[in-house]
Write a protein that holds these residues in place. Structure first.
Motif, mmCIF file in Angstrom:
data_model
loop_
_atom_site.group_PDB
_atom_site.id
_atom_site.type_symbol
_atom_site.label_atom_id
_atom_site.label_comp_id
_atom_site.label_asym_id
_atom_site.label_seq_id
_atom_site.Cartn_x
_atom_site.Cartn_y
_atom_site.Cartn_z
ATOM 1 N N ASP B 12 0.839 -1.204 0.000
ATOM 2 C CA ASP B 12 0.000 0.000 0.000
ATOM 3 C C ASP B 12 0.877 1.258 0.000
ATOM 4 N N PHE B 13 0.333 2.333 -0.504
ATOM 5 C CA PHE B 13 1.026 3.623 -0.484
ATOM 6 C C PHE B 13 -0.005 4.724 -0.597
ATOM 7 N N LYS B 14 0.400 5.929 -0.247
ATOM 8 C CA LYS B 14 -0.426 7.089 -0.564
ATOM 9 C C LYS B 14 0.445 8.115 -1.261
ATOM 10 N N SER B 15 -0.200 8.962 -2.048
ATOM 11 C CA SER B 15 0.581 9.859 -2.893
ATOM 12 C C SER B 15 -0.222 11.090 -3.247
ATOM 13 N N VAL B 27 -4.160 10.285 -3.061
ATOM 14 C CA VAL B 27 -4.682 9.005 -3.533
ATOM 15 C C VAL B 27 -4.034 7.890 -2.715
ATOM 16 N N LEU B 29 -3.629 3.638 -2.424
ATOM 17 C CA LEU B 29 -3.848 2.402 -3.181
ATOM 18 C C LEU B 29 -5.043 1.644 -2.606
#
Lengths: 141, 49
Positions: B12-15, B27, B29
């Motif tokens: 998972d990541f946020k960006s 956003v 994942l």
């Protein structure tokens, strides 16, 4: 390519190490001349390359990302990946083919498989002990 | 060390993101759980994708 993916219920995210401001200007000055209405999916900014590092596609020497593409299913599992160095672009037909194949296989409860070169509409394989040695009867490449 | 592997759950990541018509958003994942998703990396804006 995006409308075809949308029809298959697939969302798209793009990622580069550029800033979100750069994405906006690129979309507004160039991309909307190439794609009617501009880019319809979120363009992610991975400055520093943390996401690219997590996915094995960040090149520290250039500070940019390789052409890495990942297909993820609704359970969040990566089903396919392709990574190219920068000079060669992708083939979206192959992406669509892989998405359609994985969707079909998942719909079957992972019971069916698609042989090499399979395209939508062609027969699938149902691997079982009775099929050993008899693949030739159902699949002639 | 890269963590992403075929057949395994996507890390998972946020960006930060630019979304046409919506502006700048974050956003994650995990927001896409339950949907098919294609994640595409590319070398840089103002080149070909």
């Amino acid at each position: 390519m995006y409308p075809e993916l949308k029809k298959l219920g697939v969302d798209v995210l793009s990622v580069s190490t550029d800033s979100k401001f750069s994405h906006k200007i690129w979309d507004e000055t160039e991309l909307e001349k190439m794609v009617e209405g501009g880019i319809p999916f979120p363009m992610l900014s991975d400055q520093g390359g943390q996401i690219g590092t997590l996915y094995g596609v960040y090149d520290e020497d250039s500070g940019t990302e390789l052409r890495g593409r990942f297909i993820m299913d609704p359970d969040g599992v990566i089903q396919a990946t392709e990574v190219l160095t920068p000079p060669v672009g992708r083939n979206t037909d192959e992406l669509l083919r892989q998405v359609q194949a994985f969707q079909l296989v998942r719909e079957s409860g992972w019971k069916e498989a698609t042989p090499s070169g399979w395209t939508p509409g062609e027969p699938t394989l149902k691997p079982s002990p009775s099929m050993v040695g008899k693949v030739w009867e159902v699949w002639k490449p | 060390m890269p963590e992403a592997r075929v057949g395994k759950e996507a890390p998972d990541f946020k960006s930060a993101a630019y979304i046409r018509g919506k502006g700048f958003k974050e956003v994650k994942l995990s927001d896409y759980r339950g949907k098919w998703l294609v994640l595409c990396f590319y070398p840089g804006d103002f080149t070909f994708v």
